[in-house]
Design an enzyme around this catalytic site. Structure first.
Site, PDB file in Angstrom:
ATOM      1  CE  LYS A  72      25.261  45.180  40.734  1.00  0.00           C
ATOM      2  NZ  LYS A  72      25.726  44.203  41.725  1.00  0.00           N
ATOM      3  CE  LYS A  96      35.543  48.710  38.124  1.00  0.00           C
ATOM      4  NZ  LYS A  96      35.940  47.360  38.592  1.00  0.00           N
ATOM      5  CE  LYS A 108      34.827  45.193  45.517  1.00  0.00           C
ATOM      6  NZ  LYS A 108      34.814  45.110  44.047  1.00  0.00           N
ATOM      7  CB  THR A 192      35.348  40.911  33.865  1.00  0.00           C
ATOM      8  OG1 THR A 192      34.381  41.032  34.886  1.00  0.00           O
ATOM      9  CG2 THR A 192      36.533  41.814  34.138  1.00  0.00           C
ATOM     10  CG  ASN A 223      36.025  35.272  35.806  1.00  0.00           C
ATOM     11  OD1 ASN A 223      35.979  36.311  35.171  1.00  0.00           O
ATOM     12  ND2 ASN A 223      35.004  34.451  35.857  1.00  0.00           N
ATOM     13  CB  SER A 351      26.402  43.176  37.883  1.00  0.00           C
ATOM     14  OG  SER A 351      27.093  42.092  38.446  1.00  0.00           O
TER      15      SER A 351
HETATM   16  P1  NAD Z   1      40.803  34.923  40.106  1.00  0.00           P
HETATM   17  O1  NAD Z   1      40.996  34.585  41.548  1.00  0.00           O
HETATM   18  O2  NAD Z   1      39.876  34.127  39.269  1.00  0.00           O
HETATM   19  O3  NAD Z   1      42.235  34.930  39.348  1.00  0.00           O
HETATM   20  C1  NAD Z   1      43.359  35.600  39.848  1.00  0.00           C
HETATM   21  C2  NAD Z   1      44.579  35.061  39.080  1.00  0.00           C
HETATM   22  O4  NAD Z   1      45.730  35.827  39.444  1.00  0.00           O
HETATM   23  C3  NAD Z   1      44.917  33.607  39.391  1.00  0.00           C
HETATM   24  O5  NAD Z   1      45.259  32.956  38.189  1.00  0.00           O
HETATM   25  C4  NAD Z   1      46.156  33.731  40.290  1.00  0.00           C
HETATM   26  O6  NAD Z   1      47.006  32.589  40.193  1.00  0.00           O
HETATM   27  C5  NAD Z   1      46.803  34.926  39.673  1.00  0.00           C
HETATM   28  N1  NAD Z   1      47.814  35.565  40.518  1.00  0.00           N
HETATM   29  C6  NAD Z   1      47.786  35.769  41.860  1.00  0.00           C
HETATM   30  N2  NAD Z   1      48.934  36.356  42.234  1.00  0.00           N
HETATM   31  C7  NAD Z   1      49.676  36.522  41.118  1.00  0.00           C
HETATM   32  C8  NAD Z   1      50.959  37.055  40.842  1.00  0.00           C
HETATM   33  N3  NAD Z   1      51.702  37.555  41.823  1.00  0.00           N
HETATM   34  N4  NAD Z   1      51.399  37.057  39.569  1.00  0.00           N
HETATM   35  C9  NAD Z   1      50.666  36.541  38.570  1.00  0.00           C
HETATM   36  N5  NAD Z   1      49.453  36.026  38.762  1.00  0.00           N
HETATM   37  C10 NAD Z   1      48.970  36.010  40.023  1.00  0.00           C
HETATM   38  O7  NAD Z   1      40.387  36.473  40.112  1.00  0.00           O
HETATM   39  P2  NAD Z   1      39.695  37.304  38.933  1.00  0.00           P
HETATM   40  O8  NAD Z   1      38.237  37.333  39.168  1.00  0.00           O
HETATM   41  O9  NAD Z   1      40.254  36.869  37.629  1.00  0.00           O
HETATM   42  O10 NAD Z   1      40.241  38.764  39.302  1.00  0.00           O
HETATM   43  C11 NAD Z   1      41.502  39.229  38.864  1.00  0.00           C
HETATM   44  C12 NAD Z   1      41.500  40.736  38.897  1.00  0.00           C
HETATM   45  O11 NAD Z   1      40.454  41.215  38.057  1.00  0.00           O
HETATM   46  C13 NAD Z   1      41.245  41.338  40.292  1.00  0.00           C
HETATM   47  O12 NAD Z   1      41.963  42.564  40.397  1.00  0.00           O
HETATM   48  C14 NAD Z   1      39.761  41.629  40.256  1.00  0.00           C
HETATM   49  O13 NAD Z   1      39.379  42.645  41.195  1.00  0.00           O
HETATM   50  C15 NAD Z   1      39.623  42.071  38.814  1.00  0.00           C
HETATM   51  N6  NAD Z   1      38.230  42.037  38.344  1.00  0.00           N
HETATM   52  C16 NAD Z   1      37.573  40.843  38.203  1.00  0.00           C
HETATM   53  C17 NAD Z   1      36.260  40.850  37.780  1.00  0.00           C
HETATM   54  C18 NAD Z   1      35.494  39.586  37.564  1.00  0.00           C
HETATM   55  O14 NAD Z   1      34.334  39.670  37.131  1.00  0.00           O
HETATM   56  N7  NAD Z   1      36.087  38.415  37.773  1.00  0.00           N
HETATM   57  C19 NAD Z   1      35.598  42.075  37.534  1.00  0.00           C
HETATM   58  C20 NAD Z   1      36.300  43.275  37.680  1.00  0.00           C
HETATM   59  C21 NAD Z   1      37.625  43.225  38.091  1.00  0.00           C
END
Ligand code: NAD
Length: 417
Positions: A72, A96, A108, A192, A223, A351
């Site tokens: 997954k 995880k 992945k 998340t 997000n 999920s």
């Molecule tokens: P996203 O693309 O929605 O948001 C990413 C955010 O990070 C944006 O606001 C972007 O402007 C900001 N960003 C980028 N570079 C930056 C920097 N140098 N300094 C500060 N901010 C910066 O992505 P997301 O889904 O929110 O994912 C963010 C993290 O959370 C990732 O590591 C992702 O793997 C992890 N994650 C997300 C989920 C999910 O369900 N969305 C689940 C598990 C883990």
């Protein structure tokens, strides 16, 4: 920078698995099994672009370990996707899934492409081409992809549709993170961040701070970051700083994330929000506050800034935001680390609920989803915290140990090791 040469995520996760192996007293050969993905697929995806040219995109899918159930994990569309990164992320997914106890192994995928420079039609062709390349190796009982960086419910819908066409019937359970109308789950959007909130609620209890009035700084306002800021604010915390890729903002009096989000929608960034002080994107990690939530990218807390972290809790909503060397510094400073594989596991847990609902053909209310999520997250925190206390190890290794113990017990029962 000798110490941080291990920034290759594949090397980092291998090192983490070795550490966990030492804690659990696992034999070298069992650790060796865990250090490699079971299967890695590499596909080329030729796409006729809008300008008439044909471009070849490279895609990968890694299935790390399926002792506990099908693989997954998400699919990333990003120009920097590499096979090493995809393998590492699949291994983190095993960890995880094991921490929260959902019956999956780690997987992945990724395609090296830049969706920001592609039309919707071109993105759809890449999505369908990727599934054409890997479809025989995925499925509700084999490997269930989901969204990740720069992929979304629409892309999941195309992928599910392509897979269903190849099979000759609808297979909603092949992919999660789909739109609600096509078998998505209530609550997936915020899952998340809600998982992060539930973990922080437990973390503040053991540190002895009250979440009501606690000061919080969030790096990333997408997000994970926006919903984390909003939910913590709704719980009474004071959000003193947030940042995105363009910069950060600070306010001693506290920010209203709803209003900051409106501002970002209008201007493209949190920067420039009225009555705030502008700070750098990474300053959110070191600003004085009680809780720091990295919710952006990998490798943000490093040996360069770990000593400057002033919070009592680091809650990793992002994947891999702290390097192994920085981790040691955070632990020495007595900061409670809530590691990614626990703190952001709400996404994969919902999920899992989506897949269960697809298999049932019967759908739950948001309340039901969140209630089940809370019980799983609270239980996972307790298991990790007990391991941390019992073995006197850091929280990340404790989370890994809870997880790897499950995976290894399953491998032993199956006679693999
Ligand atoms: P996203 O693309 O929605 O948001 C990413 C955010 O990070 C944006 O606001 C972007 O402007 C900001 N960003 C980028 N570079 C930056 C920097 N140098 N300094 C500060 N901010 C910066 O992505 P997301 O889904 O929110 O994912 C963010 C993290 O959370 C990732 O590591 C992702 O793997 C992890 N994650 C997300 C989920 C999910 O369900 N969305 C689940 C598990 C883990």
């Amino acid at each position: 920078m000798e110490k941080e040469l291990t920034l290759n995520p594949f090397k980092i996760v291998q090192e983490q698995i070795e550490n966990v192996g030492d804690v659990l007293g696992l034999s070298k050969d069992v650790v060796e099994v865990l250090k490699w993905p079971k299967r890695v697929l590499s596909v080329s995806i030729p796409v006729k672009m809008d300008d008439g040219s044909t471009k070849v995109f490279l895609g990968y899918r890694s299935q790390h370990n399926d002792a506990l159930g099908p693989a997954k994990g998400g699919i990333r569309f990003h120009p920097d996707v590499t096979i090493d990164e995809v393998m590492a992320l699949s291994m983190w997914m095993t960890l995880k899934c094991g921490v929260v106890g959902v019956p999956y192994g780690g997987g992945k995928g990724g395609v090296a492409c830049n969706p920001k420079e592609m039309s919707q039609g071109e993105i759809e062709k890449v999505a369908r081409g990727y599934i054409d390349g890997i479809w025989q190796f995925i499925g509700p009982e084999k490997d269930i992809p989901a969204p990740d960086v720069y992929t979304n419910p629409q892309i999941m819908a195309w992928m599910m549709d392509e897979y269903s066409k190849l099979k000759g019937y609808n297979v909603f359970g092949v992919i999660t993170g789909k739109p609600l109308l096509l078998g998505g789950s209530e609550g997936r959007n915020m899952a998340t961040a809600i998982g992060t909130l539930y973990t922080i609620r437990e973390g503040v209890k053991v540190v002895g701070i009250n979440l009501k009035g606690a000061t919080v700084s969030v790096q990333g306002f997408g997000n994970a970051g926006f919903f984390a800021a909003k939910l913590l604010y709704d719980d009474g915390a004071k959000i003193v700083a947030v940042s995105d890729s363009k910069g950060g903002i600070y306010s001693e009096e506290g920010l209203d994330p709803y209003k900051v989000s409106e501002h970002k929608k209008k201007t493209g960034s949190v920067v420039g929000f009225p009555n705030t002080k502008e700070i750098g994107p990474k300053d959110t990690l070191t600003i004085p506050c009680d809780i720091v939530v990295p919710a952006a990218l990998e490798n943000q807390i490093t040996t360069e800034n770990a000593n400057e972290v002033k919070a009592k809790i680091v809650a990793e909503a992002a994947n891999g935001p702290t390097t192994p060397e920085a981790d040691k510094i955070i632990a020495e400073k007595g900061i409670l680390m809530l590691p990614d594989i626990l703190t952001n596991a709400g996404g994969v847990t919902v999920s899992y609920f989506e897949w269960v609902q697809n298999n049932y053909g019967y759908y739950w209310s948001e309340e039901e989803v969140l209630d089940k999520l809370e019980r799983i997250m609270v239980n996972a925190f307790k298991n990790v915290y007990e391991m941390y206390k019992e073995k006197k190890i850091d929280m990340r290794t404790a989370a890994g140990a809870v997880s790897i113990k499950r995976v290894v017990d399953a491998m032993k029962l199956r006679g693999w090791v």
